[in-house]
Design an enzyme around this catalytic site. Structure first.
Site, PDB file in Angstrom:
ATOM      1  N   PRO A 107       0.840  -1.210   0.000  1.00  0.00           N
ATOM      2  CA  PRO A 107       0.000   0.000   0.000  1.00  0.00           C
ATOM      3  C   PRO A 107       0.873   1.257   0.000  1.00  0.00           C
ATOM      4  CG  PRO A 107      -0.675  -1.516   1.759  1.00  0.00           C
ATOM      5  CD  PRO A 107       0.585  -2.068   1.166  1.00  0.00           C
ATOM      6  N   VAL A 108       0.472   2.280  -0.783  1.00  0.00           N
ATOM      7  CA  VAL A 108       1.320   3.472  -0.874  1.00  0.00           C
ATOM      8  C   VAL A 108       0.930   4.508   0.168  1.00  0.00           C
ATOM      9  CG1 VAL A 108       1.827   3.216  -3.335  1.00  0.00           C
ATOM     10  CG2 VAL A 108      -0.117   4.600  -2.618  1.00  0.00           C
ATOM     11  N   ALA A 110       1.508   4.751   3.194  1.00  0.00           N
ATOM     12  CA  ALA A 110       0.893   4.088   4.350  1.00  0.00           C
ATOM     13  C   ALA A 110       1.914   3.749   5.432  1.00  0.00           C
ATOM     14  CB  ALA A 110       0.185   2.819   3.888  1.00  0.00           C
ATOM     15  N   LEU A 112       4.700   1.913   4.957  1.00  0.00           N
ATOM     16  CA  LEU A 112       5.310   0.591   4.778  1.00  0.00           C
ATOM     17  C   LEU A 112       6.517   0.620   3.838  1.00  0.00           C
ATOM     18  CD1 LEU A 112       2.081  -1.631   4.594  1.00  0.00           C
ATOM     19  CD2 LEU A 112       3.434  -0.995   6.596  1.00  0.00           C
ATOM     20  N   GLY A 113       6.980   1.806   3.513  1.00  0.00           N
ATOM     21  CA  GLY A 113       8.221   1.912   2.743  1.00  0.00           C
ATOM     22  C   GLY A 113       8.055   1.605   1.270  1.00  0.00           C
ATOM     23  N   SER A 115       7.789   3.591  -1.412  1.00  0.00           N
ATOM     24  CA  SER A 115       8.627   4.325  -2.378  1.00  0.00           C
ATOM     25  C   SER A 115      10.072   3.821  -2.360  1.00  0.00           C
ATOM     26  CB  SER A 115       8.579   5.835  -2.126  1.00  0.00           C
ATOM     27  OG  SER A 115       8.928   6.136  -0.801  1.00  0.00           O
ATOM     28  N   ALA A 116      10.582   3.455  -1.176  1.00  0.00           N
ATOM     29  CA  ALA A 116      11.964   2.950  -1.110  1.00  0.00           C
ATOM     30  C   ALA A 116      12.062   1.578  -1.765  1.00  0.00           C
ATOM     31  CB  ALA A 116      12.415   2.872   0.343  1.00  0.00           C
ATOM     32  N   ALA A 117      11.022   0.742  -1.577  1.00  0.00           N
ATOM     33  CA  ALA A 117      11.048  -0.592  -2.184  1.00  0.00           C
ATOM     34  C   ALA A 117      11.032  -0.469  -3.710  1.00  0.00           C
ATOM     35  CB  ALA A 117       9.859  -1.419  -1.694  1.00  0.00           C
ATOM     36  N   ASP A 158      14.261   3.390   5.441  1.00  0.00           N
ATOM     37  CA  ASP A 158      13.436   2.669   4.451  1.00  0.00           C
ATOM     38  C   ASP A 158      14.288   2.065   3.335  1.00  0.00           C
ATOM     39  OD1 ASP A 158      11.453   3.686   6.067  1.00  0.00           O
ATOM     40  OD2 ASP A 158      10.214   4.463   4.439  1.00  0.00           O
TER      41      ASP A 158
HETATM   42  C1  MEV Z   1       9.424   6.583   7.779  1.00  0.00           C
HETATM   43  O1  MEV Z   1       9.249   5.238   7.399  1.00  0.00           O
HETATM   44  C2  MEV Z   1       9.977   6.693   9.138  1.00  0.00           C
HETATM   45  C3  MEV Z   1      10.281   8.093   9.670  1.00  0.00           C
HETATM   46  O2  MEV Z   1      11.068   7.890  10.846  1.00  0.00           O
HETATM   47  C4  MEV Z   1      11.032   8.950   8.684  1.00  0.00           C
HETATM   48  C5  MEV Z   1      12.458   8.448   8.436  1.00  0.00           C
HETATM   49  O3  MEV Z   1      13.041   7.777   9.269  1.00  0.00           O
HETATM   50  O4  MEV Z   1      12.978   8.768   7.358  1.00  0.00           O
HETATM   51  C6  MEV Z   1       9.013   8.827  10.074  1.00  0.00           C
END
Ligand code: MEV
Length: 327
Positions: A107-108, A110, A112-113, A115-117, A158
Protein backbone atom coordinates in the site's frame (compact mmCIF):
# COMPACT_ATOMS: atom_id res chain seq x y z
CA UNK A 1 11.60 -10.07 -21.92
CA UNK A 2 13.33 -7.56 -19.69
CA UNK A 3 14.90 -7.79 -16.25
CA UNK A 4 12.67 -8.12 -13.20
CA UNK A 5 13.85 -7.16 -9.70
CA UNK A 6 11.97 -6.87 -6.43
CA UNK A 7 12.42 -5.37 -2.96
CA UNK A 8 10.44 -5.77 0.26
CA UNK A 9 8.21 -3.42 2.22
CA UNK A 10 8.93 -2.86 5.89
CA UNK A 11 7.45 -2.17 9.29
CA UNK A 12 9.22 -0.10 11.89
CA UNK A 13 8.78 -2.01 15.14
CA UNK A 14 10.32 0.72 17.30
CA UNK A 15 11.84 4.17 16.99
CA UNK A 16 10.29 5.94 13.96
CA UNK A 17 10.62 9.73 13.89
CA UNK A 18 13.18 9.71 16.72
CA UNK A 19 15.51 7.91 14.30
CA UNK A 20 15.62 11.11 12.20
CA UNK A 21 17.44 12.77 15.16
CA UNK A 22 20.01 10.02 15.62
CA UNK A 23 18.16 7.67 17.96
CA UNK A 24 18.12 3.92 17.18
CA UNK A 25 15.19 2.13 15.55
CA UNK A 26 14.24 -1.48 14.81
CA UNK A 27 12.85 -2.32 11.39
CA UNK A 28 11.66 -5.57 9.78
CA UNK A 29 11.32 -6.42 6.11
CA UNK A 30 7.94 -8.04 5.44
CA UNK A 31 6.51 -10.43 2.89
CA UNK A 32 5.05 -7.79 0.56
CA UNK A 33 7.23 -6.71 -2.35
CA UNK A 34 7.50 -4.11 -5.09
CA UNK A 35 8.50 -5.46 -8.53
CA UNK A 36 10.17 -3.57 -11.37
CA UNK A 37 10.27 -4.95 -14.89
CA UNK A 38 12.74 -3.04 -17.07
CA UNK A 39 13.42 -3.40 -20.79
CA UNK A 40 15.31 -1.30 -23.28
CA UNK A 41 13.69 0.84 -25.99
CA UNK A 42 14.91 1.80 -29.40
CA UNK A 43 14.55 5.55 -28.71
CA UNK A 44 15.99 7.52 -25.76
CA UNK A 45 12.72 7.92 -23.88
CA UNK A 46 12.05 6.76 -20.36
CA UNK A 47 8.58 5.25 -20.18
CA UNK A 48 7.08 4.35 -16.78
CA UNK A 49 3.93 2.58 -15.80
CA UNK A 50 2.63 1.72 -12.37
CA UNK A 51 0.17 -1.12 -12.83
CA UNK A 52 -1.34 -0.95 -9.37
CA UNK A 53 -1.70 2.85 -9.33
CA UNK A 54 -3.00 3.08 -12.92
CA UNK A 55 -0.41 5.69 -13.81
CA UNK A 56 1.78 5.95 -16.86
CA UNK A 57 3.91 8.56 -18.50
CA UNK A 58 6.98 9.17 -20.56
CA UNK A 59 10.03 11.35 -19.90
CA UNK A 60 11.39 12.97 -23.01
CA UNK A 61 14.36 15.29 -22.59
CA UNK A 62 13.61 15.28 -18.86
CA UNK A 63 9.98 16.41 -19.22
CA UNK A 64 7.22 14.06 -18.04
CA UNK A 65 4.24 13.61 -20.35
CA UNK A 66 1.40 11.89 -18.50
CA UNK A 67 -0.44 9.20 -20.41
CA UNK A 68 -2.68 7.82 -17.71
CA UNK A 69 -3.77 9.00 -14.25
CA UNK A 70 -3.48 12.14 -12.18
CA UNK A 71 -0.58 14.40 -13.25
CA UNK A 72 0.45 15.42 -9.74
CA UNK A 73 0.46 11.86 -8.49
CA UNK A 74 2.36 10.56 -11.52
CA UNK A 75 4.97 13.28 -11.04
CA UNK A 76 5.42 12.51 -7.34
CA UNK A 77 5.78 8.76 -7.97
CA UNK A 78 7.86 8.84 -11.16
CA UNK A 79 10.31 11.73 -10.53
CA UNK A 80 12.17 9.87 -7.74
CA UNK A 81 12.33 6.73 -9.87
CA UNK A 82 13.74 8.77 -12.74
CA UNK A 83 16.41 10.16 -10.43
CA UNK A 84 17.43 6.59 -9.49
CA UNK A 85 17.57 5.64 -13.18
CA UNK A 86 19.62 8.75 -14.06
CA UNK A 87 22.20 7.90 -11.37
CA UNK A 88 22.72 4.45 -12.86
CA UNK A 89 22.83 5.66 -16.46
CA UNK A 90 25.45 8.22 -15.35
CA UNK A 91 27.57 5.29 -14.20
CA UNK A 92 26.85 3.49 -17.46
CA UNK A 93 27.97 6.57 -19.34
CA UNK A 94 25.25 6.61 -21.99
CA UNK A 95 21.63 7.74 -22.17
CA UNK A 96 19.46 4.77 -23.20
CA UNK A 97 15.70 4.48 -23.54
CA UNK A 98 13.87 2.24 -21.05
CA UNK A 99 10.40 0.91 -20.36
CA UNK A 100 9.83 0.49 -16.64
CA UNK A 101 6.79 -1.29 -15.31
CA UNK A 102 6.17 -1.23 -11.57
CA UNK A 103 3.95 -3.78 -9.88
CA UNK A 104 3.61 -3.51 -6.16
CA UNK A 105 1.56 -5.20 -3.50
CA UNK A 106 2.67 -2.58 -0.96
CA UNK A 107 0.00 0.00 0.00
CA UNK A 108 1.32 3.47 -0.87
CA UNK A 109 1.67 6.46 1.49
CA UNK A 110 0.89 4.09 4.35
CA UNK A 111 4.17 3.89 6.27
CA UNK A 112 5.31 0.59 4.78
CA UNK A 113 8.22 1.91 2.74
CA UNK A 114 6.61 1.57 -0.66
CA UNK A 115 8.63 4.33 -2.38
CA UNK A 116 11.96 2.95 -1.11
CA UNK A 117 11.05 -0.59 -2.18
CA UNK A 118 10.17 0.68 -5.69
CA UNK A 119 13.40 2.70 -5.94
CA UNK A 120 15.56 -0.24 -4.82
CA UNK A 121 13.83 -2.67 -7.22
CA UNK A 122 14.16 -0.25 -10.16
CA UNK A 123 17.83 0.49 -9.35
CA UNK A 124 18.67 -3.22 -9.25
CA UNK A 125 16.78 -4.01 -12.46
CA UNK A 126 18.25 -1.11 -14.46
CA UNK A 127 21.78 -1.89 -13.25
CA UNK A 128 21.37 -5.52 -14.28
CA UNK A 129 19.87 -4.64 -17.70
CA UNK A 130 22.58 -2.20 -18.76
CA UNK A 131 25.37 -4.24 -17.13
CA UNK A 132 26.44 -1.73 -14.46
CA UNK A 133 27.60 -3.76 -11.49
CA UNK A 134 25.57 -2.67 -8.49
CA UNK A 135 26.51 -3.85 -5.00
CA UNK A 136 23.84 -3.64 -2.31
CA UNK A 137 25.64 -0.54 -0.98
CA UNK A 138 25.31 1.05 -4.45
CA UNK A 139 21.59 0.22 -4.56
CA UNK A 140 21.16 1.68 -1.08
CA UNK A 141 22.95 4.89 -2.09
CA UNK A 142 20.84 5.35 -5.21
CA UNK A 143 17.53 4.60 -3.51
CA UNK A 144 18.43 6.90 -0.61
CA UNK A 145 18.99 9.74 -3.12
CA UNK A 146 15.57 9.00 -4.62
CA UNK A 147 14.01 8.86 -1.15
CA UNK A 148 15.35 12.34 -0.29
CA UNK A 149 13.34 13.82 -3.12
CA UNK A 150 10.20 12.13 -1.76
CA UNK A 151 10.53 12.70 1.98
CA UNK A 152 12.83 15.71 2.43
CA UNK A 153 15.14 14.67 5.28
CA UNK A 154 14.67 10.93 5.68
CA UNK A 155 16.84 8.91 8.05
CA UNK A 156 17.58 6.30 5.36
CA UNK A 157 15.89 3.49 7.28
CA UNK A 158 13.44 2.67 4.45
CA UNK A 159 16.01 2.22 1.66
CA UNK A 160 18.29 0.28 4.06
CA UNK A 161 15.66 -2.33 4.87
CA UNK A 162 14.35 -2.49 1.27
CA UNK A 163 17.92 -3.25 0.17
CA UNK A 164 19.13 -5.61 2.88
CA UNK A 165 15.91 -7.23 4.20
CA UNK A 166 15.71 -9.14 7.49
CA UNK A 167 15.66 -7.21 10.75
CA UNK A 168 17.94 -4.22 11.35
CA UNK A 169 18.94 -2.09 14.28
CA UNK A 170 19.32 1.22 12.47
CA UNK A 171 20.99 4.43 13.58
CA UNK A 172 21.97 7.33 11.34
CA UNK A 173 25.46 7.95 12.76
CA UNK A 174 26.61 4.38 13.42
CA UNK A 175 24.79 2.84 10.45
CA UNK A 176 22.85 -0.36 10.85
CA UNK A 177 23.42 -3.88 11.93
CA UNK A 178 21.43 -7.03 11.28
CA UNK A 179 19.48 -8.35 14.27
CA UNK A 180 19.19 -12.11 14.76
CA UNK A 181 15.48 -12.68 15.22
CA UNK A 182 14.88 -16.39 15.63
CA UNK A 183 11.34 -16.23 16.96
CA UNK A 184 8.21 -15.89 14.92
CA UNK A 185 6.75 -12.41 15.48
CA UNK A 186 3.03 -12.66 14.72
CA UNK A 187 2.21 -9.18 13.46
CA UNK A 188 -0.99 -7.78 12.10
CA UNK A 189 -0.84 -4.64 10.02
CA UNK A 190 -3.95 -2.47 9.99
CA UNK A 191 -4.18 0.05 7.19
CA UNK A 192 -6.37 3.03 8.12
CA UNK A 193 -6.70 3.85 4.41
CA UNK A 194 -5.80 7.46 5.26
CA UNK A 195 -2.96 8.49 2.95
CA UNK A 196 -0.49 10.99 4.34
CA UNK A 197 2.86 12.51 3.58
CA UNK A 198 5.94 11.39 5.50
CA UNK A 199 7.54 14.75 4.73
CA UNK A 200 4.74 16.63 6.52
CA UNK A 201 4.73 14.32 9.54
CA UNK A 202 8.49 14.68 9.92
CA UNK A 203 8.12 18.49 9.67
CA UNK A 204 5.44 18.41 12.34
CA UNK A 205 7.78 16.70 14.81
CA UNK A 206 10.59 19.09 13.87
CA UNK A 207 8.39 22.12 14.63
CA UNK A 208 7.28 20.67 17.95
CA UNK A 209 10.89 19.91 18.87
CA UNK A 210 11.91 23.48 18.08
CA UNK A 211 9.13 24.83 20.27
CA UNK A 212 9.49 22.42 23.20
CA UNK A 213 13.01 21.09 22.88
CA UNK A 214 13.45 20.18 26.57
CA UNK A 215 10.29 18.09 26.57
CA UNK A 216 10.74 16.47 23.17
CA UNK A 217 14.35 15.58 23.97
CA UNK A 218 13.17 13.65 27.01
CA UNK A 219 10.60 11.83 24.89
CA UNK A 220 13.40 10.89 22.48
CA UNK A 221 15.61 9.56 25.26
CA UNK A 222 12.70 7.46 26.50
CA UNK A 223 12.26 6.16 22.94
CA UNK A 224 15.95 5.21 22.84
CA UNK A 225 15.52 3.21 26.05
CA UNK A 226 12.47 1.47 24.54
CA UNK A 227 14.54 0.41 21.51
CA UNK A 228 17.44 -0.86 23.60
CA UNK A 229 15.10 -2.93 25.79
CA UNK A 230 13.32 -4.22 22.71
CA UNK A 231 16.64 -5.54 21.36
CA UNK A 232 16.97 -7.62 24.55
CA UNK A 233 13.34 -8.75 24.41
CA UNK A 234 13.86 -9.91 20.81
CA UNK A 235 16.96 -11.87 21.87
CA UNK A 236 15.08 -13.44 24.76
CA UNK A 237 12.02 -14.30 22.63
CA UNK A 238 9.94 -12.31 25.09
CA UNK A 239 6.75 -11.38 23.23
CA UNK A 240 4.97 -9.99 26.32
CA UNK A 241 7.70 -7.41 26.95
CA UNK A 242 7.83 -6.54 23.24
CA UNK A 243 4.10 -5.82 23.37
CA UNK A 244 4.46 -3.56 26.42
CA UNK A 245 7.30 -1.70 24.74
CA UNK A 246 5.17 -1.21 21.63
CA UNK A 247 2.46 0.40 23.76
CA UNK A 248 4.99 2.72 25.40
CA UNK A 249 6.49 3.59 22.01
CA UNK A 250 3.05 4.47 20.70
CA UNK A 251 2.42 6.74 23.70
CA UNK A 252 5.65 8.61 22.90
CA UNK A 253 4.64 8.99 19.25
CA UNK A 254 1.23 10.22 20.36
CA UNK A 255 3.06 12.72 22.54
CA UNK A 256 4.84 14.22 19.53
CA UNK A 257 1.56 14.51 17.67
CA UNK A 258 1.82 11.92 14.90
CA UNK A 259 -1.12 9.70 15.81
CA UNK A 260 -4.60 10.50 14.59
CA UNK A 261 -8.15 9.36 15.15
CA UNK A 262 -8.07 6.68 12.46
CA UNK A 263 -4.98 5.08 14.05
CA UNK A 264 -6.33 5.33 17.59
CA UNK A 265 -9.50 3.46 16.58
CA UNK A 266 -7.55 0.55 15.15
CA UNK A 267 -4.99 0.48 17.97
CA UNK A 268 -7.69 0.44 20.65
CA UNK A 269 -9.66 -2.23 18.79
CA UNK A 270 -6.55 -4.45 18.52
CA UNK A 271 -5.69 -4.04 22.21
CA UNK A 272 -9.26 -4.81 23.27
CA UNK A 273 -9.20 -7.96 21.12
CA UNK A 274 -6.14 -9.22 23.00
CA UNK A 275 -3.10 -7.76 21.23
CA UNK A 276 0.05 -7.90 23.36
CA UNK A 277 0.82 -4.41 22.10
CA UNK A 278 -0.09 -2.04 19.30
CA UNK A 279 1.36 1.13 17.83
CA UNK A 280 1.42 3.23 14.70
CA UNK A 281 4.20 2.33 12.29
CA UNK A 282 6.11 4.65 9.96
CA UNK A 283 5.30 8.33 9.85
CA UNK A 284 1.77 8.22 11.32
CA UNK A 285 -0.98 10.78 10.71
CA UNK A 286 -2.95 7.91 9.12
CA UNK A 287 -1.22 5.09 7.27
CA UNK A 288 -0.74 1.86 9.18
CA UNK A 289 -0.66 0.50 12.70
CA UNK A 290 0.79 -2.81 13.84
CA UNK A 291 -0.43 -5.18 16.51
CA UNK A 292 1.61 -7.92 18.12
CA UNK A 293 -0.40 -11.03 18.77
CA UNK A 294 -0.09 -14.52 20.15
CA UNK A 295 -0.80 -16.92 17.28
CA UNK A 296 -4.09 -18.01 18.84
CA UNK A 297 -5.39 -14.41 18.92
CA UNK A 298 -4.58 -13.52 15.30
CA UNK A 299 -8.11 -14.14 14.01
CA UNK A 300 -9.78 -12.10 16.80
CA UNK A 301 -7.48 -9.15 16.21
CA UNK A 302 -7.88 -9.26 12.43
CA UNK A 303 -11.64 -9.20 12.87
CA UNK A 304 -11.53 -6.39 15.45
CA UNK A 305 -9.42 -4.18 13.18
CA UNK A 306 -11.75 -4.84 10.27
CA UNK A 307 -14.80 -4.00 12.37
CA UNK A 308 -13.14 -0.76 13.45
CA UNK A 309 -12.89 0.24 9.78
CA UNK A 310 -9.32 -0.83 8.99
CA UNK A 311 -7.86 -3.11 6.34
CA UNK A 312 -5.91 -5.74 8.25
CA UNK A 313 -3.45 -8.38 7.04
CA UNK A 314 -0.92 -10.66 8.66
CA UNK A 315 2.72 -9.81 7.96
CA UNK A 316 5.72 -12.11 8.29
CA UNK A 317 9.36 -11.15 8.42
CA UNK A 318 11.31 -11.81 5.25
CA UNK A 319 15.08 -12.16 5.11
CA UNK A 320 15.37 -11.33 1.42
CA UNK A 321 16.20 -7.76 0.53
CA UNK A 322 16.41 -6.50 -3.04
CA UNK A 323 16.89 -9.30 -5.56
CA UNK A 324 16.89 -10.04 -9.26
CA UNK A 325 13.88 -12.21 -10.10
CA UNK A 326 14.52 -12.73 -13.79
CA UNK A 327 17.11 -11.63 -16.32
C1 MEV B 1 9.42 6.58 7.78
O1 MEV B 1 9.25 5.24 7.40
C2 MEV B 1 9.98 6.69 9.14
C3 MEV B 1 10.28 8.09 9.67
O2 MEV B 1 11.07 7.89 10.85
C4 MEV B 1 11.03 8.95 8.68
C5 MEV B 1 12.46 8.45 8.44
O3 MEV B 1 13.04 7.78 9.27
O4 MEV B 1 12.98 8.77 7.36
C6 MEV B 1 9.01 8.83 10.07
Amino acid sequence: MGVVASAPAKVILFGEHFVVYGEPAIVLAIDKRAYANVESRKDKRLYMRSANLNLSGCFENGILRIEQGDAKEAKSRFEPVKLAVDKILEKYGERVGLNIEINSTVPVAAGLGSSAAVAAAVAAAVGELVGVKMTKEDILRVSFEAEKTVHGTPSGIDPAIATFGGALLFQTDTGFKPLEVSMDIPLIIGNTGVERSTRLQVEKVRNLREKHSQIVDHIMWAAREVVLRAVDALKENDLETLGELMNINHALLYGVGVSDESLEWLINAARKAGALGAKLTGAGGGGCMIALSKNEKLEDILEAIQRAGGRPFVARKTDEGVRIEQN
